[in-house]
Design an enzyme around this catalytic site. Structure first.
Site, PDB file in Angstrom:
ATOM      1  N   CYS A  10      -1.007   0.602  -0.751  1.00 12.99           N
ATOM      2  CA  CYS A  10      -1.264   1.729  -1.449  1.00 12.99           C
ATOM      3  C   CYS A  10      -1.805   2.719  -0.287  1.00 12.99           C
ATOM      4  O   CYS A  10      -2.467   1.808   0.232  1.00 12.99           O
ATOM      5  CB  CYS A  10      -1.387   1.192  -2.637  1.00 12.99           C
ATOM      6  SG  CYS A  10      -2.912   0.354  -3.349  1.00 12.99           S
ATOM      7  N   CYS A  13      -5.404   1.090  -0.864  1.00 15.87           N
ATOM      8  CA  CYS A  13      -5.616   0.229   0.962  1.00 15.87           C
ATOM      9  C   CYS A  13      -5.680   1.209   1.152  1.00 15.87           C
ATOM     10  O   CYS A  13      -6.799   0.280   2.213  1.00 15.87           O
ATOM     11  CB  CYS A  13      -4.124  -0.799   0.834  1.00 15.87           C
ATOM     12  SG  CYS A  13      -4.220  -1.836  -0.642  1.00 15.87           S
TER      13      CYS A  13
END
Length: 79
Positions: A10, A13
């Site tokens: 995501c 991240c």
């Protein structure tokens, strides 16, 4: 130094990876970066909340991105 980013890929991240690489390079560290996106591997590592950062196998940041300064401090204390 082995740095591991745990997460499903995501935007949080990716931001954690960006900040971690920036901090490691600013410190002049010799590091290897690994991204773990497989949920089974994430669970096996003991990560309960992503994104997470591990330094040499030890989880040092979990469930948030952290600032570049915080990550720099974590990497400094791990060396």
């Amino acid at each position: 130094m082995r740095l591991t980013i745990y997460g499903k890929g995501c935007s949080k991240c990716e931001k954690l990876q960006e900040y971690t690489e920036f901090a490691a390079q600013a410190l002049g560290l010799d590091y290897e970066l690994e991204k773990v996106t497989d949920m089974n591997q994430i669970i096996d590592a003991g990560v309960m909340h992503t994104p997470a950062l591990a330094v040499d196998g030890e989880i040092v940041l979990e469930g948030r991105i952290g600032s570049i300064n915080q990550i720099t401090e974590l990497l400094t204390s791990a060396t």
